[in-house]
Scaffold this motif. Sequence first.
Motif: not given
Length: 172
Positions: A10-13, A29-30, A34-36, A66-67
């Motif tokens: 869950g780490l986004i860069f 990716l987001m 979110d769907q997981e 949205l998420v």
Amino acid sequence: DLLEVLYCEGLIFIGQEITKKLANSVVGLMVHLDQEDQHDRHPTMFINSPGGFALGGLAIYDTLDLVRGKEVQTIAIGIAASIASVVLIGGGLRVAMHNAKVMIRQPRMKMFRDEASEIVLESRILLDLRLSITEIYVRKTGRTHMSITRDLEVEKFMTAKDAENYGIIDGV
């Protein structure tokens, strides 16, 4: 691949200029995260970006909304400038590292090389972008429209503490 392992956690860069391609990758990716079905994980977005493509940055900002069920934390490391500061302000919990810098300014356009009719259209789009970005800052910081408009006229650089006092982040 290290980034894949981090993404799975869950780490986004965002560690470069925001382009259409980068924005689409981050949005994808987001949405995937979110769907997981891992409700105990709260995604975290690390931002070190000079800004970039305004519409791409707004796509990321809108996806943060949205998420919202997963409360994405945004963290400025290095710099969150221009549209990257809009992405930063979109987080559920917004933080900047002690040595990070935040810069706000109005959106800019490429140099005009188009026909006069296209320049008029691009000017309207730019004004709409500026209004959208101003309204985001007003809503998220609690400052007046006039105050934000004035501050966007120039490149306003802030320390992490200044950004907290301004209302862009929640803590240092």
